[in-house]
Design a protein around this motif. Structure first.
Motif, PDB file in Angstrom:
ATOM      1  N   LEU A 237      67.860  27.539 -22.329  1.00 40.26           N
ATOM      2  CA  LEU A 237      67.441  28.417 -21.226  1.00 40.26           C
ATOM      3  C   LEU A 237      68.547  28.473 -20.307  1.00 40.26           C
ATOM      4  O   LEU A 237      69.022  29.421 -19.802  1.00 40.26           O
ATOM      5  CB  LEU A 237      66.249  28.074 -20.666  1.00 40.26           C
ATOM      6  N   PHE A 238      68.805  26.934 -19.909  1.00 39.46           N
ATOM      7  CA  PHE A 238      70.082  26.961 -18.884  1.00 39.46           C
ATOM      8  C   PHE A 238      71.255  27.599 -19.029  1.00 39.46           C
ATOM      9  O   PHE A 238      71.700  28.673 -18.273  1.00 39.46           O
ATOM     10  CB  PHE A 238      70.401  25.549 -18.650  1.00 39.46           C
ATOM     11  N   PRO A 239      72.012  27.334 -20.201  1.00 40.45           N
ATOM     12  CA  PRO A 239      73.349  28.355 -20.468  1.00 40.45           C
ATOM     13  C   PRO A 239      73.106  29.865 -20.551  1.00 40.45           C
ATOM     14  O   PRO A 239      73.823  30.601 -20.058  1.00 40.45           O
ATOM     15  CB  PRO A 239      73.712  27.725 -21.822  1.00 40.45           C
ATOM     16  N   ALA A 240      71.630  30.100 -21.231  1.00 43.38           N
ATOM     17  CA  ALA A 240      71.584  31.444 -21.378  1.00 43.38           C
ATOM     18  C   ALA A 240      71.309  32.239 -20.146  1.00 43.38           C
ATOM     19  O   ALA A 240      71.955  33.413 -19.919  1.00 43.38           O
ATOM     20  CB  ALA A 240      70.448  31.722 -22.520  1.00 43.38           C
ATOM     21  N   LEU A 241      70.925  31.650 -19.243  1.00 45.31           N
ATOM     22  CA  LEU A 241      70.464  32.115 -17.990  1.00 45.31           C
ATOM     23  C   LEU A 241      71.539  32.209 -16.953  1.00 45.31           C
ATOM     24  O   LEU A 241      71.628  33.392 -16.266  1.00 45.31           O
ATOM     25  CB  LEU A 241      69.146  31.650 -17.238  1.00 45.31           C
ATOM     26  N   PHE A 242      72.464  31.282 -16.987  1.00 48.25           N
ATOM     27  CA  PHE A 242      73.479  31.127 -16.208  1.00 48.25           C
ATOM     28  C   PHE A 242      74.633  32.351 -16.591  1.00 48.25           C
ATOM     29  O   PHE A 242      75.075  32.982 -15.911  1.00 48.25           O
ATOM     30  CB  PHE A 242      74.293  29.932 -16.306  1.00 48.25           C
ATOM     31  N   LEU A 243      74.977  32.313 -17.969  1.00 44.05           N
ATOM     32  CA  LEU A 243      75.885  33.373 -18.432  1.00 44.05           C
ATOM     33  C   LEU A 243      75.421  34.744 -18.433  1.00 44.05           C
ATOM     34  O   LEU A 243      76.075  35.520 -18.073  1.00 44.05           O
ATOM     35  CB  LEU A 243      75.932  32.900 -19.904  1.00 44.05           C
ATOM     36  N   GLY A 244      74.152  34.948 -18.643  1.00 47.33           N
ATOM     37  CA  GLY A 244      73.621  36.204 -18.067  1.00 47.33           C
ATOM     38  C   GLY A 244      73.778  36.720 -16.944  1.00 47.33           C
ATOM     39  O   GLY A 244      73.948  37.782 -16.532  1.00 47.33           O
ATOM     40  N   ASP A 245      73.353  35.807 -15.951  1.00 50.70           N
ATOM     41  CA  ASP A 245      73.549  36.094 -14.347  1.00 50.70           C
ATOM     42  C   ASP A 245      75.045  36.414 -14.255  1.00 50.70           C
ATOM     43  O   ASP A 245      75.342  37.515 -13.290  1.00 50.70           O
ATOM     44  CB  ASP A 245      72.980  35.058 -13.775  1.00 50.70           C
ATOM     45  N   ALA A 246      75.970  35.754 -14.939  1.00 47.07           N
ATOM     46  CA  ALA A 246      77.406  35.974 -14.740  1.00 47.07           C
ATOM     47  C   ALA A 246      77.801  37.301 -15.088  1.00 47.07           C
ATOM     48  O   ALA A 246      78.461  37.990 -14.282  1.00 47.07           O
ATOM     49  CB  ALA A 246      78.137  34.795 -15.305  1.00 47.07           C
ATOM     50  N   LEU A 247      77.406  37.610 -16.357  1.00 43.88           N
ATOM     51  CA  LEU A 247      77.835  38.867 -16.680  1.00 43.88           C
ATOM     52  C   LEU A 247      77.091  39.965 -15.778  1.00 43.88           C
ATOM     53  O   LEU A 247      77.855  40.936 -15.552  1.00 43.88           O
ATOM     54  CB  LEU A 247      77.489  39.096 -18.108  1.00 43.88           C
ATOM     55  N   THR A 248      75.825  39.922 -15.625  1.00 45.69           N
ATOM     56  CA  THR A 248      75.213  40.947 -14.752  1.00 45.69           C
ATOM     57  C   THR A 248      76.198  41.089 -13.367  1.00 45.69           C
ATOM     58  O   THR A 248      76.114  42.091 -12.930  1.00 45.69           O
ATOM     59  CB  THR A 248      73.670  40.534 -14.353  1.00 45.69           C
ATOM     60  N   SER A 249      76.340  39.963 -12.701  1.00 42.54           N
ATOM     61  CA  SER A 249      77.136  39.867 -11.523  1.00 42.54           C
ATOM     62  C   SER A 249      78.404  40.654 -11.519  1.00 42.54           C
ATOM     63  O   SER A 249      78.714  41.403 -10.882  1.00 42.54           O
ATOM     64  CB  SER A 249      77.479  38.734 -10.884  1.00 42.54           C
ATOM     65  N   GLY A 250      79.005  40.466 -12.997  1.00 44.35           N
ATOM     66  CA  GLY A 250      80.338  41.034 -13.331  1.00 44.35           C
ATOM     67  C   GLY A 250      80.334  42.444 -13.105  1.00 44.35           C
ATOM     68  O   GLY A 250      81.233  43.004 -12.930  1.00 44.35           O
TER      69      GLY A 250
END
Length: 283
Positions: A237-250
């Motif tokens: 959960l931690f890596p998936a949520l962080f990376l998903g949030d980064a791509l969404t912000s990008g």
């Protein structure tokens, strides 16, 4: 500063990848922080009743000072030579106003009735409403992800200590290791990012996180201890949520979604709202 610099200094198509790198650095810090604190606390180098706490305080003050010095030394004194990529769209040869027609290689202004210009963002950008909806959606997603990550981190630490009798040192190291699973996920994304579009990566990471959350229910990993299932869920959960949030912000700061600088949803204001949504509301 890092988020705003990504918008201003990086071309539109590279921003999601740089957002992912920025979030990856944050993940490394969040993962190594508890491990480092637990290690320093266990040493108790001060040899005092509260020596473990004092040792951790000294260590983190030293790290903060080192970070400040690195920023002061490495950050450029001037960005005049850097190209500003923050504009929503660049002026091109075919992007002349309606009252300008081309004659060969020259643009000739035709007579036009003078009227008071409407400088509102909505009038200058007919796509403004769609952009605002996209940006508000990404802010909502960031707030929800921040809430889930902070709540899950606190809940796992509490369960390990209260229900399973783990020590503070052991819990800090275990939670930190869960965050460090961002390393293989980031490596996989860097190698395979061209296989799918960014939006499909965001969908995939959301589905991946939902699958990982199923491990929070007891009995999903047959023959495994509850602590193993709990930490396995956190490692997903931690890596998936962080990376998903980064791509969404990008995606939210790519050229086709950027609002004008004078708008309340400009890139600089958007980064401010994002920090408030994640750290102020979500966490």
């Amino acid at each position: 500063l890092g988020l705003v610099s990504t918008v201003n200094l990086m071309p539109s198509g590279d921003r999601p990848e740089w957002m992912a790198r920025y979030q990856f650095a944050c993940m490394l810090g969040i993962g190594l922080g508890p491990m480092f604190g637990s290690f320093v606390s266990a040493l108790n180098v001060c040899n005092l009743p509260d020596g473990d706490l004092q040792a951790v305080a000294v260590a983190y003050v030293s790290i903060a000072t080192a970070g400040l010095l690195i920023g002061a030394v490495l950050y450029p004194t001037s960005l005049e030579d850097a190209t500003d990529h923050s504009k929503a769209s660049e002026d091109t040869e075919d992007s002349q106003p309606s009252h300008v027609r081309r004659m060969g290689t020259f643009a000739v202004a035709e007579a036009k009735e003078t009227q008071a210009p409407d400088t509102s963002p909505a009038s200058s950008d007919p796509d403004h409403a769609r952009k605002v909806i996209v940006l508000l959606t990404t802010l909502s997603m960031a707030a929800v992800r921040g809430f889930v990550i902070a709540g899950l981190e606190a809940a796992i630490a509490y369960l390990l200590e209260a229900n399973y009798g783990w020590s503070i040192t052991r819990t800090g190291i275990a939670v930190g290791c869960c965050f460090l699973f961002c390393i293989p996920l980031q490596m996989a994304y860097s190698s395979l990012r061209h296989v799918m579009q960014i939006t499909n990566w965001i969908r995939f990471l959301s589905i991946y996180a939902i699958a990982g959350s199923c491990l929070l229910y007891t009995g999903w990993l047959k023959g495994s201890a509850d602590t193993v299932a709990l930490l396995a869920a956190a490692s997903i959960l931690f890596p998936a949520l962080f990376l998903g949030d980064a791509l969404t912000s990008g995606v939210s700061v790519m050229a086709h979604n950027i609002c004008p600088p004078d708008s309340m949803m400009s890139p600089n204001m958007l980064m401010l709202y994002r920090q408030g949504a994640v750290n102020g509301i979500g966490r």
